[in-house]
Design an enzyme around this catalytic site. Sequence first.
Site, PDB file in Angstrom:
ATOM      1  CB  SER A  24      -0.947  -0.028   1.204  1.00 40.05           C
ATOM      2  OG  SER A  24      -1.858   1.051   1.152  1.00 40.05           O
ATOM      3  CG  HIS A  51      -4.336  -0.762  -0.361  1.00 41.52           C
ATOM      4  ND1 HIS A  51      -4.257  -0.429   0.971  1.00 41.52           N
ATOM      5  CD2 HIS A  51      -4.747  -2.053  -0.391  1.00 41.52           C
ATOM      6  CE1 HIS A  51      -4.601  -1.464   1.717  1.00 41.52           C
ATOM      7  NE2 HIS A  51      -4.894  -2.470   0.911  1.00 41.52           N
ATOM      8  CG  ASP A 144      -5.413  -5.194   3.219  1.00 42.48           C
ATOM      9  OD1 ASP A 144      -5.937  -6.262   3.590  1.00 42.48           O
ATOM     10  OD2 ASP A 144      -5.475  -4.775   2.053  1.00 42.48           O
TER      11      ASP A 144
END
Length: 204
Positions: A24, A51, A144
Amino acid sequence: MSGLADPVVVAALVPFRLVVLGASAGGLAPLRDVLSGLPADFPIPIVVVHHLGADLRSRLPEVLNFRSQLPCRWVVSGELPRSGTVLVAPAGANLVLQMDGRLEVVPGPKPRLGWPSVDLFLTSVASVLGRHAIGVILSGMMWDGAAGIAALRRAGGATLVQHPRSAAFPDMPSAAVDLGRADLMMPPHQIALALQILAEAGVH
């Protein structure tokens, strides 16, 4: 966490069929470092789950291609991962691995931790491939990927994490270590080397 003993033992027993790179915020640089360290004949298919904002016109595969010896492109829903190619999960949706080995782009609401969801994809990979998969978590905010790494590790897969001290945003790799109990923790250039060792061990 040091050494490659445990993952190499796993690789020597079964060939790996997929590498998942999850990232991310701050993930572009380590992604490029990992991919630039892999040879053009790297034998395991790779899927990148980074992401991305749904309203952005991302050029992530094109950017990764500048440093990667392996061609990078967007995933096409319904395709099978193949060696010699890096597939990138698209923006504004999630990605899952189906039981028949095909990748499916799944539209839907944005997950709380961002999309495409690293957890969702890694969990599906753990269910389908188990010990035949390698999961890697790189720089990112929040957590995540931690649950996905935990699922993959329980299924017998190999799990690697960027060392938090080398990450621009250490939350995701730290959570993967703390919650997912990743096997190995190292800087990106060493992750590339570890992937080559695991790939080579898995073909003997």
